[in-house]
Design a protein around this motif. Structure first.
Motif, PDB file in Angstrom:
ATOM      1  N   ASN A 260      59.158  17.846   6.607  1.00  0.00           N
ATOM      2  CA  ASN A 260      58.430  17.190   7.703  1.00  0.00           C
ATOM      3  C   ASN A 260      57.193  16.509   7.120  1.00  0.00           C
ATOM      4  O   ASN A 260      56.072  16.975   7.255  1.00  0.00           O
TER       5      ASN A 260
ATOM      6  N   SER B 266      60.233  21.484   9.359  1.00  0.00           N
ATOM      7  CA  SER B 266      60.623  21.618  10.761  1.00  0.00           C
ATOM      8  C   SER B 266      62.130  21.790  10.808  1.00  0.00           C
ATOM      9  O   SER B 266      62.806  21.760   9.778  1.00  0.00           O
TER      10      SER B 266
ATOM     11  N   LYS C  94      52.301  25.631  16.533  1.00  0.00           N
ATOM     12  CA  LYS C  94      52.533  25.800  17.968  1.00  0.00           C
ATOM     13  C   LYS C  94      52.590  27.274  18.375  1.00  0.00           C
ATOM     14  O   LYS C  94      51.903  27.715  19.293  1.00  0.00           O
TER      15      LYS C  94
ATOM     16  N   ASP D 116      61.341  12.313  14.821  1.00  0.00           N
ATOM     17  CA  ASP D 116      61.736  12.502  16.230  1.00  0.00           C
ATOM     18  C   ASP D 116      61.108  13.808  16.693  1.00  0.00           C
ATOM     19  O   ASP D 116      60.361  14.452  15.952  1.00  0.00           O
ATOM     20  N   LYS D 117      61.456  14.216  17.906  1.00  0.00           N
ATOM     21  CA  LYS D 117      61.045  15.541  18.355  1.00  0.00           C
ATOM     22  C   LYS D 117      61.900  16.578  17.647  1.00  0.00           C
ATOM     23  O   LYS D 117      63.130  16.506  17.679  1.00  0.00           O
ATOM     24  N   GLU D 118      61.267  17.541  17.022  1.00  0.00           N
ATOM     25  CA  GLU D 118      61.987  18.568  16.272  1.00  0.00           C
ATOM     26  C   GLU D 118      61.436  19.943  16.612  1.00  0.00           C
ATOM     27  O   GLU D 118      60.380  20.071  17.236  1.00  0.00           O
ATOM     28  N   TYR D 119      62.162  20.983  16.203  1.00  0.00           N
ATOM     29  CA  TYR D 119      61.771  22.347  16.532  1.00  0.00           C
ATOM     30  C   TYR D 119      60.845  22.918  15.460  1.00  0.00           C
ATOM     31  O   TYR D 119      60.952  22.590  14.279  1.00  0.00           O
TER      32      TYR D 119
ATOM     33  N   TRP E 281      56.226  16.859  17.490  1.00  0.00           N
ATOM     34  CA  TRP E 281      56.415  15.417  17.427  1.00  0.00           C
ATOM     35  C   TRP E 281      56.244  15.007  15.976  1.00  0.00           C
ATOM     36  O   TRP E 281      55.148  15.087  15.425  1.00  0.00           O
ATOM     37  N   THR E 282      57.317  14.583  15.327  1.00  0.00           N
ATOM     38  CA  THR E 282      57.273  14.241  13.915  1.00  0.00           C
ATOM     39  C   THR E 282      57.552  12.755  13.720  1.00  0.00           C
ATOM     40  O   THR E 282      57.908  12.040  14.663  1.00  0.00           O
TER      41      THR E 282
ATOM     42  N   ILE F 110      58.177  22.461  20.427  1.00  0.00           N
ATOM     43  CA  ILE F 110      58.619  21.158  19.943  1.00  0.00           C
ATOM     44  C   ILE F 110      57.500  20.477  19.168  1.00  0.00           C
ATOM     45  O   ILE F 110      56.349  20.463  19.598  1.00  0.00           O
TER      46      ILE F 110
END
Length: 263
Positions: A59, A80, A140, A206-209, A202-203, A200
């Motif tokens: 990431n 990520s 997060k 895209d949006k990743e976990y 924001w990378t 989630i």
């Protein structure tokens, strides 16, 4: 004064995102159904409640790049769980020995090893973790952080254990199967690698976990599917990934070896 380019194509920084995401990497094609030192694999979680299938991914953003001594990612760099399941520089990891085991030898359950990104632009960084603290934790969830570092140390040692705790002792010391559900445990903290569907990020991609090292246990004291991973290789024909919808079990790999003793 003539206009000067900020980036040259030969240094590859100008299109660094494409280099990481689109440059294909050939995963190892395993003939015996096992994982070996030196194999190039993807670490894939097949998903669950609130989660799609995802893979451990570099990431990086523009602040994680360096020019000297050669273009690439500088450490530390975050990771990520990306939903783009494709073998590329972002998602490829090399099974690396930390105990002197020779390249090509089989990895066994409970045996320590490291997970290293490919060389070149990915810089050969190690998947690393350490005990969480007030200043160092996942962004997060605030659980134990996982990132990439350029130093191989005890903090970059991992081990594989069988995903079913009732059969775990039976498989201790046995070869680790490729393309089967397993747990990836951090040796220093004994926490399991986990993907978090409810956090989630924001990378650039895209949006990743969010990815963390934390063991999630159900009411039966068994690890939940957040902690289930597949060391994913190329299929036997070398044409692409194995079927991730129905990952193999350890028994499948044993049957493959018994019915094909020459592989």
């Amino acid at each position: 004064m003539a206009h000067m380019k900020t980036y040259r194509t030969n240094v590859r920084i100008g299109n660094w995102n494409e280099d990481l995401y689109l440059e294909e990497v050939n995963l190892t094609m395993t003939n015996d159904g096992k994982v070996h030192f030196g194999d190039v694999v993807m670490l894939v979680n097949t998903g669950g409640e609130q989660r799609e299938c995802s893979a451990v991914s570099i990431n990086a953003d523009i602040n994680d790049l360096r020019m000297i001594p050669s273009p690439g990612i500088q450490a530390p760099c975050s990771v990520s769980a990306g939903r783009g399941i494709q073998a590329c520089v972002r998602t490829a990891f090399i099974i690396t020995s930390v105990d002197g085991s020779p390249e090509g030898s089989t990895l066994h359950f409970e045996q320590s090893f490291a997970l290293k990104t490919t060389c070149g632009f990915a810089s050969g960084l190690y998947l690393t973790s350490d005990m969480k603290s007030f200043q160092k934790h996942a962004k997060k969830s605030r659980l134990q952080e996982v990132n990439l570092n350029d130093i191989s140390s005890f903090m970059s040692w991992w081990k594989i254990i069988y995903f079913d705790p009732q059969e775990r002792l039976e498989y201790e010391g046995q070869p680790v199967p490729a393309n089967a559900n397993v747990l990836i445990i951090h040796c220093k903290t004994n926490q399991a690698l986990a993907v978090l569907g409810n956090h989630i990020l924001w990378t650039t991609y895209d949006k990743e976990y969010e990815l963390t090292a934390h063991t999630f246990l159900d009411s039966h004291r068994a690890e939940e599917d957040n902690n289930h991973w597949i060391l994913c290789t190329s299929d036997s024909a070398g044409k692409g990934l194995v079927n991730l919808t129905h990952p193999q079990s350890v028994a499948d790999n044993e049957e493959l070896t018994q019915t094909n003793p020459d592989i």
